[in-house]
Design a protein around this motif. Structure first.
Motif, mmCIF file in Angstrom:
data_model
loop_
_atom_site.group_PDB
_atom_site.id
_atom_site.type_symbol
_atom_site.label_atom_id
_atom_site.label_comp_id
_atom_site.label_asym_id
_atom_site.label_seq_id
_atom_site.Cartn_x
_atom_site.Cartn_y
_atom_site.Cartn_z
ATOM 1 N N LEU A 175 0.867 -1.179 0.000
ATOM 2 C CA LEU A 175 0.000 0.000 0.000
ATOM 3 C C LEU A 175 0.900 1.224 0.000
ATOM 4 C CD1 LEU A 175 -2.571 1.700 0.335
ATOM 5 C CD2 LEU A 175 -2.434 1.247 2.809
ATOM 6 N N ILE A 176 0.770 2.064 -1.021
ATOM 7 C CA ILE A 176 1.576 3.276 -1.131
ATOM 8 C C ILE A 176 0.645 4.474 -1.165
ATOM 9 C CG2 ILE A 176 3.198 4.568 -2.564
ATOM 10 C CD1 ILE A 176 4.238 1.919 -3.617
ATOM 11 N N THR A 177 0.829 5.402 -0.232
ATOM 12 C CA THR A 177 0.115 6.673 -0.264
ATOM 13 C C THR A 177 1.120 7.755 -0.621
ATOM 14 O OG1 THR A 177 0.409 6.955 2.129
ATOM 15 C CG2 THR A 177 -1.651 5.964 1.382
ATOM 16 N N THR A 178 0.726 8.681 -1.493
ATOM 17 C CA THR A 178 1.686 9.622 -2.067
ATOM 18 C C THR A 178 1.569 11.037 -1.522
ATOM 19 O OG1 THR A 178 0.210 10.089 -3.940
ATOM 20 C CG2 THR A 178 1.797 8.284 -4.193
ATOM 21 N N HIS A 179 0.631 11.302 -0.618
ATOM 22 C CA HIS A 179 0.542 12.656 -0.051
ATOM 23 C C HIS A 179 1.682 12.871 0.943
ATOM 24 C CE1 HIS A 179 -0.877 11.569 4.006
ATOM 25 N NE2 HIS A 179 -1.497 10.567 3.409
ATOM 26 N N THR A 180 1.931 14.121 1.304
ATOM 27 C CA THR A 180 3.051 14.450 2.193
ATOM 28 C C THR A 180 2.593 15.011 3.539
ATOM 29 O OG1 THR A 180 3.218 16.659 1.184
ATOM 30 C CG2 THR A 180 4.596 14.901 0.251
ATOM 31 N N GLN A 181 1.301 14.955 3.817
ATOM 32 C CA GLN A 181 0.799 15.445 5.092
ATOM 33 C C GLN A 181 0.837 14.329 6.141
ATOM 34 O OE1 GLN A 181 -1.216 15.762 2.232
ATOM 35 N NE2 GLN A 181 -0.523 17.819 1.743
ATOM 36 N N THR A 182 0.305 14.638 7.334
ATOM 37 C CA THR A 182 0.153 13.607 8.351
ATOM 38 C C THR A 182 -0.922 12.618 7.896
ATOM 39 O OG1 THR A 182 -1.420 15.018 9.529
ATOM 40 C CG2 THR A 182 0.892 15.098 10.241
ATOM 41 N N SER A 183 -1.111 11.574 8.665
ATOM 42 C CA SER A 183 -1.947 10.463 8.240
ATOM 43 C C SER A 183 -3.345 10.893 7.789
ATOM 44 C CB SER A 183 -2.090 9.449 9.377
ATOM 45 O OG SER A 183 -2.917 8.369 8.977
ATOM 46 N N LYS A 184 -3.790 10.280 6.690
ATOM 47 C CA LYS A 184 -5.133 10.525 6.170
ATOM 48 C C LYS A 184 -5.956 9.231 6.168
ATOM 49 C CE LYS A 184 -4.164 14.574 3.307
ATOM 50 N NZ LYS A 184 -5.178 15.432 3.952
ATOM 51 N N ILE A 185 -5.668 8.377 7.144
ATOM 52 C CA ILE A 185 -6.427 7.135 7.302
ATOM 53 C C ILE A 185 -7.565 7.379 8.286
ATOM 54 C CG2 ILE A 185 -6.332 4.712 7.978
ATOM 55 C CD1 ILE A 185 -4.616 5.317 5.557
#
Length: 320
Positions: free
Chosen positions: A84-94
């Motif tokens: 699972l790869i998330t590409t945003h650079t902020q804190t967690s978006k789960i």
């Protein structure tokens, strides 16, 4: 697909997509059990609903913004190549109280040798984890219908693979938080998201299934000058070491040290393997220009016995 593009949301229901195939610009909603095979699956925003299972088999799930796994729903990363790869650079978006399933395998068959792990998930609803909550018996690897059992954490020195579920000795579960000392946390102590930890296995090559909220986004761990920290990859994917060095260039010296653990100085299955003085290991290094493997130094005339550095493990402890 070349020459074809659909905007807006697409929903997986009734065995088909409601509005064309997903891509990284679209909202994707999973409303039924769905096993994705044959290619990567991409989304801008991903939601898993209706107590559904989204399974990715030997492929990559890429999400550019947020992931919502609703309560009772699951994302399962099956096979040895799934990430699972998330590409945003902020804190967690789960968000959501659903769970991610992902496996990690140990190739250490000895009951007496340390394994070094990190967790790709946290306890659901928290930014931390306990080993007993997130690490399961993965003797049956993750699949669309696997049901990993809770590990039996036992007193004493040795685990046992002949029990069902497997047994792990909680005596050897340590972290090395910022500072200069190993800290015993056991199976119920609280570990931070980026913590690595030690473990001694059940006496065979063993697969483990991690179950919890997937980690994503930016994590910050503060380390004092001249101090050490056992960090682990916190994500359910590989890390790019070059990008890691670039992102942390203002706070580290530009070199990553990778612990490489070899067979012990004595028989792997011998009880003396419980002592770190019988370990062989060393550090490989990686910087922005090159990488160097750990080198061996032969002891005496017997070059079958090689000495590197003392293992970064909890200090020797006697057997009961």
């Amino acid at each position: 697909q070349l020459g074809y593009h659909t905007t807006g949301e697409t929903v997986r229901a009734g065995g088909a997509w409601s509005s064309g195939i997903p891509d990284r610009s679209r909202r994707v909603r999973i409303n039924e059990d769905y096993n994705h095979i044959g290619s990567s699956l991409s989304a801008r925003q991903l939601t898993v609903n209706n107590n559904s299972k989204l399974s990715i088999t030997n492929n990559v799930l890429i999400v550019s913004e947020n992931i919502n796994i609703n309560s009772g729903s699951e994302i399962r990363l099956a096979g040895t190549k799934s990430q699972l790869i998330t590409t945003h650079t902020q804190t967690s978006k789960i968000t959501g109280n659903g769970k991610l399933y992902i496996d990690q395998n140990s190739d250490i068959s000895s009951t007496y040798r340390y394994n070094y792990f990190s967790s790709p998930v946290t306890t659901v609803g928290l930014n931390t984890f306990t080993i007993s909550n997130i690490m399961k018996d993965g003797s049956t690897a993750t699949s669309v219908d696997s049901a990993p059992l809770d590990i039996n954490f036992v007193a004493g020195d040795n685990g046992d693979y002949t029990t069902s579920p497997i047994s792990i000795a909680k005596k050897w579960l340590y972290s090395y938080p910022t500072g200069n000392n190993w800290v015993y946390k056991g199976s119920t102590g609280v570990y931070q998201a980026t913590d690595g930890f030690t473990l001694k296995g059940p006496g065979q090559v063993q697969n483990y299934t991690f179950v919890g909220s997937p980690k994503d986004g930016k994590y910050i761990s503060s380390i004092g000058a001249n101090q050490f920290y056992l960090a682990g990859n916190p994500y359910p994917s590989a890390l790019n070491s070059k990008k890691f060095l670039e992102d942390n260039s203002e706070s580290i010296n530009g070199t990553i040290y990778f612990w490489e653990q070899q067979v012990g100085l004595t028989n792997d299955q011998d009880q003396t393997g419980h002592y770190s003085s019988n370990y062989v290991g060393g550090y490989a290094t990686r910087n922005l220009t090159t990488g160097v493997a750990a080198t061996y130094q032969c002891v005496g005339d017997d070059c079958s016995v090689c000495l590197l550095y003392t293992s970064p493990s909890p200090r020797d402890r006697q057997k009961s």
